[in-house]
Design a protein around this motif. Sequence first.
Motif, PDB file in Angstrom:
ATOM      1  N   ARG A   1      16.517   7.370  33.053  1.00  0.00           N
ATOM      2  CA  ARG A   1      15.293   6.967  32.152  1.00  0.00           C
ATOM      3  C   ARG A   1      13.919   7.430  32.949  1.00  0.00           C
ATOM      4  N   GLY A   2      14.143   7.383  34.311  1.00  0.00           N
ATOM      5  CA  GLY A   2      13.029   7.510  35.135  1.00  0.00           C
ATOM      6  C   GLY A   2      12.462   9.119  34.832  1.00  0.00           C
ATOM      7  N   ILE A   3      13.324  10.228  34.383  1.00  0.00           N
ATOM      8  CA  ILE A   3      12.922  11.348  34.326  1.00  0.00           C
ATOM      9  C   ILE A   3      12.083  11.167  33.034  1.00  0.00           C
ATOM     10  N   LEU A   4      12.270  10.690  31.923  1.00  0.00           N
ATOM     11  CA  LEU A   4      11.557  10.320  30.789  1.00  0.00           C
ATOM     12  C   LEU A   4      10.255   9.614  31.019  1.00  0.00           C
ATOM     13  N   VAL A   5      10.120   8.635  32.047  1.00  0.00           N
ATOM     14  CA  VAL A   5       8.980   7.967  32.363  1.00  0.00           C
ATOM     15  C   VAL A   5       7.994   9.095  33.081  1.00  0.00           C
ATOM     16  N   GLY A   6       8.503   9.742  34.053  1.00  0.00           N
ATOM     17  CA  GLY A   6       7.773  10.735  34.743  1.00  0.00           C
ATOM     18  C   GLY A   6       7.304  11.778  33.999  1.00  0.00           C
ATOM     19  N   VAL A   7       7.999  12.110  32.963  1.00  0.00           N
ATOM     20  CA  VAL A   7       7.371  13.276  32.316  1.00  0.00           C
ATOM     21  C   VAL A   7       6.417  12.633  31.486  1.00  0.00           C
ATOM     22  N   LEU A   8       6.602  11.479  30.936  1.00  0.00           N
ATOM     23  CA  LEU A   8       5.432  11.009  30.001  1.00  0.00           C
ATOM     24  C   LEU A   8       3.926  10.788  30.804  1.00  0.00           C
ATOM     25  N   LEU A   9       4.389  10.465  32.111  1.00  0.00           N
ATOM     26  CA  LEU A   9       3.318  10.027  33.128  1.00  0.00           C
ATOM     27  C   LEU A   9       2.482  11.495  33.202  1.00  0.00           C
ATOM     28  N   GLY A  10       3.374  12.360  33.860  1.00  0.00           N
ATOM     29  CA  GLY A  10       2.870  13.574  33.962  1.00  0.00           C
ATOM     30  C   GLY A  10       2.302  14.401  32.928  1.00  0.00           C
TER      31      GLY A  10
ATOM     32  N   ALA B   1       0.573  12.904  30.761  1.00  0.00           N
ATOM     33  CA  ALA B   1      -0.675  11.900  30.431  1.00  0.00           C
ATOM     34  C   ALA B   1      -1.906  12.580  31.418  1.00  0.00           C
ATOM     35  N   VAL B   2      -1.400  12.969  32.576  1.00  0.00           N
ATOM     36  CA  VAL B   2      -2.344  13.561  33.580  1.00  0.00           C
ATOM     37  C   VAL B   2      -2.632  15.258  33.526  1.00  0.00           C
ATOM     38  N   SER B   3      -1.846  15.798  33.009  1.00  0.00           N
ATOM     39  CA  SER B   3      -1.843  17.237  32.931  1.00  0.00           C
ATOM     40  C   SER B   3      -2.865  17.763  31.808  1.00  0.00           C
TER      41      SER B   3
ATOM     42  N   VAL C   1      -3.720  28.030  14.406  1.00  0.00           N
ATOM     43  CA  VAL C   1      -3.689  26.580  14.025  1.00  0.00           C
ATOM     44  C   VAL C   1      -2.896  25.900  15.159  1.00  0.00           C
ATOM     45  N   GLU C   2      -3.427  24.907  15.733  1.00  0.00           N
ATOM     46  CA  GLU C   2      -2.556  23.988  16.621  1.00  0.00           C
ATOM     47  C   GLU C   2      -2.363  22.524  15.887  1.00  0.00           C
ATOM     48  N   HIS C   3      -1.145  21.787  16.497  1.00  0.00           N
ATOM     49  CA  HIS C   3      -1.158  20.672  15.990  1.00  0.00           C
ATOM     50  C   HIS C   3      -0.721  19.741  17.140  1.00  0.00           C
ATOM     51  N   PRO C   4      -1.910  19.367  17.890  1.00  0.00           N
ATOM     52  CA  PRO C   4      -1.876  18.336  18.727  1.00  0.00           C
ATOM     53  C   PRO C   4      -1.506  16.779  18.276  1.00  0.00           C
ATOM     54  N   LEU C   5      -1.108  16.024  19.154  1.00  0.00           N
ATOM     55  CA  LEU C   5      -1.022  14.486  18.842  1.00  0.00           C
ATOM     56  C   LEU C   5      -2.569  13.964  18.805  1.00  0.00           C
ATOM     57  N   ARG C   6      -2.471  12.860  17.979  1.00  0.00           N
ATOM     58  CA  ARG C   6      -3.606  12.271  17.744  1.00  0.00           C
ATOM     59  C   ARG C   6      -4.365  11.759  19.120  1.00  0.00           C
ATOM     60  N   ASN C   7      -3.305  10.839  19.763  1.00  0.00           N
ATOM     61  CA  ASN C   7      -3.809  10.214  20.823  1.00  0.00           C
ATOM     62  C   ASN C   7      -2.659  10.047  21.644  1.00  0.00           C
ATOM     63  N   ARG C   8      -2.281  11.264  22.772  1.00  0.00           N
ATOM     64  CA  ARG C   8      -0.937  11.266  23.416  1.00  0.00           C
ATOM     65  C   ARG C   8      -0.896  10.216  24.635  1.00  0.00           C
ATOM     66  N   LEU C   9      -2.245   9.867  25.026  1.00  0.00           N
ATOM     67  CA  LEU C   9      -2.089   8.908  26.160  1.00  0.00           C
ATOM     68  C   LEU C   9      -1.806   7.589  25.593  1.00  0.00           C
ATOM     69  N   LEU C  10      -2.340   7.125  24.452  1.00  0.00           N
ATOM     70  CA  LEU C  10      -2.033   5.921  24.078  1.00  0.00           C
ATOM     71  C   LEU C  10      -0.610   5.590  23.607  1.00  0.00           C
TER      72      LEU C  10
END
Length: 324
Positions: free
Chosen positions: A195-204, A206-208, A287-296
């Motif tokens: 699960r740390g892999i998932l947590v790290g990917v989400l944190l990365g 967020a900052v990338s 056309v792009e489809h980004p998330l509305r607020n990926r950080l939140l």
Amino acid sequence: MHRTSRGTGILVGLALLLAVLPSTAEARQAVRENQIALAPNEGVVEIGSELRNRLDLFPETQGFLAVRLFSRDDGATVLEVESMREGRLERERRVLLPGELEDLRRLVAVRMADTGEAIIVDREGRGRLVLGQTFLGLAYYGWAVPATLDINSAQGAVATYLLTAGVSFYLPYRLTRERTVSDAHRALSMYGGTRGILVGVLLGDAVSDPDGAHPERPRLGTGVAASLGGSLLGFRAADHYRLDSGRAALWKWMGDFGLMAGAASAYAAGPYVSREITRQDGGYVYVEHPLRNRLLGHAMTLLGGAGGLVAGRWLGEREAYTDG
């Protein structure tokens, strides 16, 4: 008058019967108990007469045979002292307060250290822990590390892969060689690693910078770091909270449920819902489809996972659980 008296007697009899039935049902209720380690860090499941004499414990008990610990369904811990007196087997049982349990375990550890008694090492989970960490090295660390370091040459990437995979086997093998590794250690260490892999990917993520040249590099790098940190934290949590396999399994399931609940909440609330953006680069329209607020959304997912682990700890302190 005769009929009235007989009717009154029947009603009184029924009332007495109804009053007795609940207490009888309660008396027949079975109380389930699971034996737990008396000193888990020292690998002592129970203290027999020989070990008791060497450690000089329970001197007040005549005809001492054994001491055991049990965890009840209601979360209470029961100490059982078994002895033989005048040819009769006797068992004295009493509920321990949390402070008394810690004092008993501390006393056993101190006496074992003072007498030079060898610690009984529980290696039930060591083999699968080393195997699991090696699998993480082969399946993720091996290719994520060279990608994070931006190693372009094929020889360098292969060498880094082999070195990383080898270290992922050697370090767990070496660090657990002379210490207790229970199934709870294995379970929470692997849970933290995966699960740390998932947590790290989400944190990365967020900052990338999603529009950068290599947005995947910080995601992979933080995934490796969080996975290693999660493995260590999971192992230490099993030590610190003296978890058995049942409570460790509860922590894992509640943590996963929290992650899923957090992600579902982020999608339902809107942060993980994609939006359509039309861009033009010269004469090319795309056309792009980004998330509305990926950080939140990432924050809600991670907070859900943390909340699930907290709930697992809270539940584990109030009931006895078994794996499965």
